[in-house]
Design a protein around this motif. Structure first.
Motif, PDB file in Angstrom:
ATOM      1  N   GLY A  94       0.795  -1.216   0.000  1.00 49.32           N
ATOM      2  CA  GLY A  94       0.000   0.000   0.000  1.00 49.32           C
ATOM      3  C   GLY A  94       0.830   1.269   0.000  1.00 49.32           C
ATOM      4  O   GLY A  94       0.292   2.360  -0.216  1.00 49.32           O
ATOM      5  N   GLY A  95       2.113   1.117   0.241  1.00 51.69           N
ATOM      6  CA  GLY A  95       2.993   2.274   0.285  1.00 51.69           C
ATOM      7  C   GLY A  95       3.467   2.716  -1.079  1.00 51.69           C
ATOM      8  O   GLY A  95       3.039   2.186  -2.113  1.00 51.69           O
ATOM      9  N   SER A  96       4.371   3.702  -1.064  1.00 49.18           N
ATOM     10  CA  SER A  96       4.864   4.296  -2.305  1.00 49.18           C
ATOM     11  C   SER A  96       6.386   4.413  -2.283  1.00 49.18           C
ATOM     12  O   SER A  96       6.996   4.537  -1.214  1.00 49.18           O
ATOM     13  CB  SER A  96       4.273   5.701  -2.493  1.00 49.18           C
ATOM     14  OG  SER A  96       2.869   5.665  -2.613  1.00 49.18           O
ATOM     15  N   LEU A  97       6.954   4.375  -3.469  1.00 52.00           N
ATOM     16  CA  LEU A  97       8.367   4.640  -3.676  1.00 52.00           C
ATOM     17  C   LEU A  97       8.526   5.374  -4.991  1.00 52.00           C
ATOM     18  O   LEU A  97       7.697   5.224  -5.901  1.00 52.00           O
ATOM     19  CB  LEU A  97       9.188   3.347  -3.731  1.00 52.00           C
ATOM     20  CG  LEU A  97       9.471   2.602  -2.420  1.00 52.00           C
ATOM     21  CD1 LEU A  97      10.157   1.275  -2.725  1.00 52.00           C
ATOM     22  CD2 LEU A  97      10.334   3.441  -1.490  1.00 52.00           C
ATOM     23  N   ARG A  98       9.605   6.137  -5.092  1.00 48.71           N
ATOM     24  CA  ARG A  98       9.927   6.813  -6.343  1.00 48.71           C
ATOM     25  C   ARG A  98      11.340   6.436  -6.746  1.00 48.71           C
ATOM     26  O   ARG A  98      12.290   6.726  -6.016  1.00 48.71           O
ATOM     27  CB  ARG A  98       9.811   8.325  -6.191  1.00 48.71           C
ATOM     28  CG  ARG A  98       9.949   9.097  -7.500  1.00 48.71           C
ATOM     29  CD  ARG A  98      10.184  10.557  -7.239  1.00 48.71           C
ATOM     30  NE  ARG A  98       9.953  11.392  -8.407  1.00 48.71           N
ATOM     31  CZ  ARG A  98      10.461  12.610  -8.566  1.00 48.71           C
ATOM     32  NH1 ARG A  98      11.231  13.119  -7.630  1.00 48.71           N
ATOM     33  NH2 ARG A  98      10.199  13.312  -9.652  1.00 48.71           N
ATOM     34  N   LEU A  99      11.462   5.825  -7.893  1.00 48.11           N
ATOM     35  CA  LEU A  99      12.762   5.470  -8.430  1.00 48.11           C
ATOM     36  C   LEU A  99      13.245   6.560  -9.380  1.00 48.11           C
ATOM     37  O   LEU A  99      12.442   7.177 -10.078  1.00 48.11           O
ATOM     38  CB  LEU A  99      12.692   4.136  -9.178  1.00 48.11           C
ATOM     39  CG  LEU A  99      12.116   2.943  -8.421  1.00 48.11           C
ATOM     40  CD1 LEU A  99      12.205   1.695  -9.296  1.00 48.11           C
ATOM     41  CD2 LEU A  99      12.830   2.734  -7.106  1.00 48.11           C
ATOM     42  N   SER A 100      14.559   6.758  -9.394  1.00 51.76           N
ATOM     43  CA  SER A 100      15.175   7.713 -10.300  1.00 51.76           C
ATOM     44  C   SER A 100      16.303   7.030 -11.060  1.00 51.76           C
ATOM     45  O   SER A 100      16.963   6.132 -10.532  1.00 51.76           O
ATOM     46  CB  SER A 100      15.752   8.906  -9.525  1.00 51.76           C
ATOM     47  OG  SER A 100      14.754   9.592  -8.820  1.00 51.76           O
ATOM     48  N   CYS A 101      16.518   7.474 -12.282  1.00 51.64           N
ATOM     49  CA  CYS A 101      17.617   6.967 -13.088  1.00 51.64           C
ATOM     50  C   CYS A 101      18.211   8.141 -13.853  1.00 51.64           C
ATOM     51  O   CYS A 101      17.530   8.742 -14.689  1.00 51.64           O
ATOM     52  CB  CYS A 101      17.122   5.898 -14.054  1.00 51.64           C
ATOM     53  SG  CYS A 101      18.363   5.346 -15.250  1.00 51.64           S
ATOM     54  N   THR A 102      19.448   8.450 -13.538  1.00 56.75           N
ATOM     55  CA  THR A 102      20.138   9.554 -14.196  1.00 56.75           C
ATOM     56  C   THR A 102      21.163   9.000 -15.169  1.00 56.75           C
ATOM     57  O   THR A 102      21.950   8.114 -14.825  1.00 56.75           O
ATOM     58  CB  THR A 102      20.814  10.458 -13.166  1.00 56.75           C
ATOM     59  OG1 THR A 102      19.808  10.997 -12.296  1.00 56.75           O
ATOM     60  CG2 THR A 102      21.549  11.605 -13.842  1.00 56.75           C
ATOM     61  N   VAL A 103      21.137   9.540 -16.374  1.00 55.81           N
ATOM     62  CA  VAL A 103      22.024   9.083 -17.443  1.00 55.81           C
ATOM     63  C   VAL A 103      23.156  10.085 -17.626  1.00 55.81           C
ATOM     64  O   VAL A 103      22.906  11.285 -17.773  1.00 55.81           O
ATOM     65  CB  VAL A 103      21.250   8.927 -18.759  1.00 55.81           C
ATOM     66  CG1 VAL A 103      22.174   8.427 -19.861  1.00 55.81           C
ATOM     67  CG2 VAL A 103      20.090   7.966 -18.572  1.00 55.81           C
ATOM     68  N   SER A 104      24.349   9.584 -17.606  1.00 50.21           N
ATOM     69  CA  SER A 104      25.496  10.459 -17.837  1.00 50.21           C
ATOM     70  C   SER A 104      26.248  10.004 -19.082  1.00 50.21           C
ATOM     71  O   SER A 104      26.132   8.862 -19.519  1.00 50.21           O
ATOM     72  CB  SER A 104      26.441  10.441 -16.631  1.00 50.21           C
ATOM     73  OG  SER A 104      26.913   9.129 -16.381  1.00 50.21           O
ATOM     74  N   ARG A 105      26.989  10.959 -19.638  1.00 51.00           N
ATOM     75  CA  ARG A 105      27.813  10.696 -20.830  1.00 51.00           C
ATOM     76  C   ARG A 105      26.971  10.276 -22.029  1.00 51.00           C
ATOM     77  O   ARG A 105      27.434   9.515 -22.879  1.00 51.00           O
ATOM     78  CB  ARG A 105      28.886   9.644 -20.535  1.00 51.00           C
ATOM     79  CG  ARG A 105      29.793  10.013 -19.367  1.00 51.00           C
ATOM     80  CD  ARG A 105      30.849   8.964 -19.118  1.00 51.00           C
ATOM     81  NE  ARG A 105      31.662   9.290 -17.954  1.00 51.00           N
ATOM     82  CZ  ARG A 105      32.624   8.523 -17.487  1.00 51.00           C
ATOM     83  NH1 ARG A 105      32.914   7.397 -18.087  1.00 51.00           N
ATOM     84  NH2 ARG A 105      33.296   8.887 -16.417  1.00 51.00           N
ATOM     85  N   SER A 106      25.738  10.776 -22.070  1.00 54.86           N
ATOM     86  CA  SER A 106      24.882  10.446 -23.207  1.00 54.86           C
ATOM     87  C   SER A 106      24.902  11.524 -24.267  1.00 54.86           C
ATOM     88  O   SER A 106      24.300  11.375 -25.324  1.00 54.86           O
ATOM     89  CB  SER A 106      23.445  10.234 -22.730  1.00 54.86           C
ATOM     90  OG  SER A 106      22.931  11.436 -22.202  1.00 54.86           O
TER      91      SER A 106
END
Length: 113
Positions: free
Chosen positions: A15-27
């Motif tokens: 029932g809970g929440s999470l937020r995932l992040s993905c940062t791209v470098s050298r693109s």
């Protein structure tokens, strides 16, 4: 070489929440014109698509997460997000960010019942 850095996984109750992040470098400057995606792999199962987002922001979701997960992107930060609400124990998996031809290292999401 393109690098993907994921964050935001963890342990959460059902029932809970999470937020995932993905940062791209050298693109370089092409991040803004390529699709991005989130996949997941549960123990003993194959990796599966969770959601993808085009350069214009059009999103596609797996049926199992529709209405609960939202994928978004910030091209100025070269980052793609996955907001996960109403989490279920069956969402437990390692979540991977995908940039065409490249994978992140994965971030573990564990949902307890």
């Amino acid at each position: 070489q393109v690098q993907l850095e994921e964050s935001g996984g963890g342990l959460v109750q059902a029932g809970g929440s999470l937020r995932l992040s993905c940062t791209v470098s050298r693109s370089g400057s092409i991040f803004s014109i390529v699709p991005m995606g989130w996949f997941r792999q549960a123990p003993g199962k194959q990796r599966e698509l969770v959601a993808t987002i085009t350069d214009r922001g059009d999103a596609i979701y797996a049926d199992s997460v529709k209405g609960r997960f939202t994928i978004s992107r910030d091209n100025t930060k070269r980052t793609v997000y996955l907001q996960m609400n109403s989490l279920k124990p069956e969402d437990t998996a390692v979540y991977y960010c995908n940039y065409p031809g490249h994978w992140g290292q994965g971030t573990l999401v564990t949902v307890s019942s």
